[in-house]
Design a protein around this motif. Structure first.
Motif, PDB file in Angstrom:
ATOM      1  N   LEU A  47       0.724  -1.241  -0.037  1.00 21.42           N
ATOM      2  CA  LEU A  47       0.200   0.149   0.075  1.00 21.42           C
ATOM      3  C   LEU A  47       0.830   1.230  -0.175  1.00 21.42           C
ATOM      4  O   LEU A  47       1.730   1.579   0.646  1.00 21.42           O
ATOM      5  CB  LEU A  47      -0.873   0.006   1.256  1.00 21.42           C
ATOM      6  N   ARG A  48       0.438   2.234  -0.747  1.00 19.76           N
ATOM      7  CA  ARG A  48       1.393   3.521  -0.752  1.00 19.76           C
ATOM      8  C   ARG A  48       0.354   4.859  -0.444  1.00 19.76           C
ATOM      9  O   ARG A  48      -0.639   4.542  -1.199  1.00 19.76           O
ATOM     10  CB  ARG A  48       1.918   3.787  -2.142  1.00 19.76           C
ATOM     11  N   ARG A  66      -1.255   6.505  10.137  1.00 25.33           N
ATOM     12  CA  ARG A  66      -2.698   6.291  10.547  1.00 25.33           C
ATOM     13  C   ARG A  66      -2.947   4.528  10.079  1.00 25.33           C
ATOM     14  O   ARG A  66      -3.445   3.842  10.793  1.00 25.33           O
ATOM     15  CB  ARG A  66      -4.049   6.994  10.154  1.00 25.33           C
ATOM     16  N   ALA A  67      -2.856   4.565   8.887  1.00 25.62           N
ATOM     17  CA  ALA A  67      -3.014   3.155   8.334  1.00 25.62           C
ATOM     18  C   ALA A  67      -2.042   1.910   8.729  1.00 25.62           C
ATOM     19  O   ALA A  67      -2.460   1.128   9.137  1.00 25.62           O
ATOM     20  CB  ALA A  67      -2.897   3.382   6.612  1.00 25.62           C
ATOM     21  N   VAL A 124       7.772   0.198   5.162  1.00 24.48           N
ATOM     22  CA  VAL A 124       9.156   0.082   4.438  1.00 24.48           C
ATOM     23  C   VAL A 124       9.298   1.173   3.409  1.00 24.48           C
ATOM     24  O   VAL A 124       8.609   1.339   2.570  1.00 24.48           O
ATOM     25  CB  VAL A 124       9.639  -1.299   3.510  1.00 24.48           C
ATOM     26  N   GLY A 125      10.097   2.257   3.978  1.00 23.90           N
ATOM     27  CA  GLY A 125      10.177   3.615   3.177  1.00 23.90           C
ATOM     28  C   GLY A 125       8.700   4.044   3.323  1.00 23.90           C
ATOM     29  O   GLY A 125       7.837   4.430   4.173  1.00 23.90           O
ATOM     30  N   ASP A 129      -3.059   5.629  -2.360  1.00 19.77           N
ATOM     31  CA  ASP A 129      -2.960   6.083  -3.580  1.00 19.77           C
ATOM     32  C   ASP A 129      -2.697   4.890  -4.461  1.00 19.77           C
ATOM     33  O   ASP A 129      -2.662   4.964  -5.722  1.00 19.77           O
ATOM     34  CB  ASP A 129      -1.683   6.975  -3.719  1.00 19.77           C
ATOM     35  N   ASP A 130      -2.054   3.746  -4.123  1.00 22.95           N
ATOM     36  CA  ASP A 130      -1.657   2.643  -4.934  1.00 22.95           C
ATOM     37  C   ASP A 130      -1.650   1.503  -4.226  1.00 22.95           C
ATOM     38  O   ASP A 130      -1.284   1.371  -3.019  1.00 22.95           O
ATOM     39  CB  ASP A 130      -0.255   2.983  -5.348  1.00 22.95           C
ATOM     40  N   VAL A 131      -2.353   0.253  -4.597  1.00 22.14           N
ATOM     41  CA  VAL A 131      -2.468  -0.858  -4.126  1.00 22.14           C
ATOM     42  C   VAL A 131      -1.893  -1.927  -4.931  1.00 22.14           C
ATOM     43  O   VAL A 131      -2.404  -2.116  -6.233  1.00 22.14           O
ATOM     44  CB  VAL A 131      -3.778  -1.143  -3.575  1.00 22.14           C
TER      45      VAL A 131
END
Length: 327
Positions: free
Chosen positions: A237-238, A247-248, A268-269, A296-298
């Protein structure tokens, strides 16, 4: 049920040891598989696994020490000339004289067979028409490979054996060659493909065997082998917003403590990697939706045939760690 085009049962092949020594080298210890008509069947494994020796026995180019081989119902050990009429072979590191042209090579190789393919159609199939009068030494790597396929098909074979077809090619030439292999299969030829490229096997093969140490360690369709892997699945997840990512991460870490489908959540990062069961993505989506957090990205962490190899052998896949035994 239609009879298999190729049947290999408990194949074994050894070579003499070093000069003056009594020890022998086992290239193929126990290999069995069946190839159905019209499929691309893969033999996958690192160098030294016994892949080339196996297909050379299938083609009648080597004599096995044990087991049985049947190609179109014929024993290639007992009647190699009959089998060669129906099997086209492209072997590793095959080379032609630099001065021979594409058209001349097709003419020479075609003379070895009682039936031969139409040269113009073959050149068209393999995108070589524009190069018919070009000398072998002036062809690019991809063009040489396409000519190698053409020579394997010039006798109108029912089975084509393609050994390490794309080794040495750049990524673009490799993918173009994959398209050609599929076109060959679509023309009615059964393809036996030898490779140590995992991506190549996943893209092309209807079914395959994974060989290691001269033995079959896995067999099936690429998707079934990958789907059957044990262990956790992974999701990346990004979040563009740092606050939302924190929070995520807290939410998913807590989720791992209470939801059996989520094993862990590690940042990680700028990505959060969440691992768990087959239902891990469903659990993540539910939890983030309830908290009004939208990534924003999965991306799912892709699992490959390399993971299959690692699971069935217990060691890392090193495709070039050994060289195939030569007699």
């Amino acid at each position: 049920m239609t009879s298999p085009v190729v049947e290999v049962s408990h194949l074994r092949k050894t070579y003499p040891g070093a000069r003056g020594g009594a020890a022998t080298k086992t290239a193929v210890a126990d290999v069995s598989f069946q190839v159905a008509r019209g499929e691309i069947f893969g033999i996958l494994g690192p160098n030294g696994a016994g892949k080339t020796t196996t297909v050379e026995c299938v083609a009648g180019l080597r004599h096995a020490d044990g087991g049985t081989v049947r190609v179109l119902g014929t024993d290639p050990q007992a009647d190699p000339s009959s089998v060669r009429e129906h099997v086209g072979v492209q072997l590793q590191e095959a080379a032609l004289h630099d001065k021979i042209t594409v058209a001349e090579a097709l003419h020479v190789f075609g003379s070895f067979y009682t039936q031969r393919a139409d040269s113009a159609e073959l050149l068209d199939l393999l995108d070589l028409t524009a190069h018919r009068d070009q000398q072998f030494g002036k062809l690019s790597g991809g063009q040489k490979q396409r000519l190698s396929i053409a020579l394997a098909l010039v006798g109108k074979p029912q089975v084509a054996i393609l050994d390490e077809l794309t080794t040495g090619l750049d990524p673009a030439a490799r993918r173009a060659t994959w398209d050609l292999v599929e076109r060959v299969r679509d023309s009615g030829v059964t393809v036996l493909l030898v490779t140590h490229f995992m991506e190549e096997a996943e893209r092309l093969c209807d079914r395959l065997v994974v060989i290691d140490g001269g033995r079959v360690v896995a067999e099936g369709t690429p998707s079934a082998l990958i789907e059957g892997l044990d262990g956790d699945r992974g999701v990346l997840l990004r979040f563009a917003d740092d606050g939302a990512r924190r929070r995520a991460a807290e939410l998913l870490t807590a989720l791992a403590d209470r939801d059996d489908d989520v094993s862990a959540a590690v940042t990680v990062g700028d990505e959060i990697e969440v691992t768990g069961t087959r239902k891990v993505l469903f659990a993540i989506v539910q939890a983030l939706s309830a908290a009004d957090l939208v990534p924003d990205d999965v991306r799912t962490v892709e699992r490959t045939l390399e993971d299959v190899f690692v699971q069935v052998t217990g060691r890392e896949y090193r495709p070039d760690e050994n060289e195939e035994v030569a007699a």
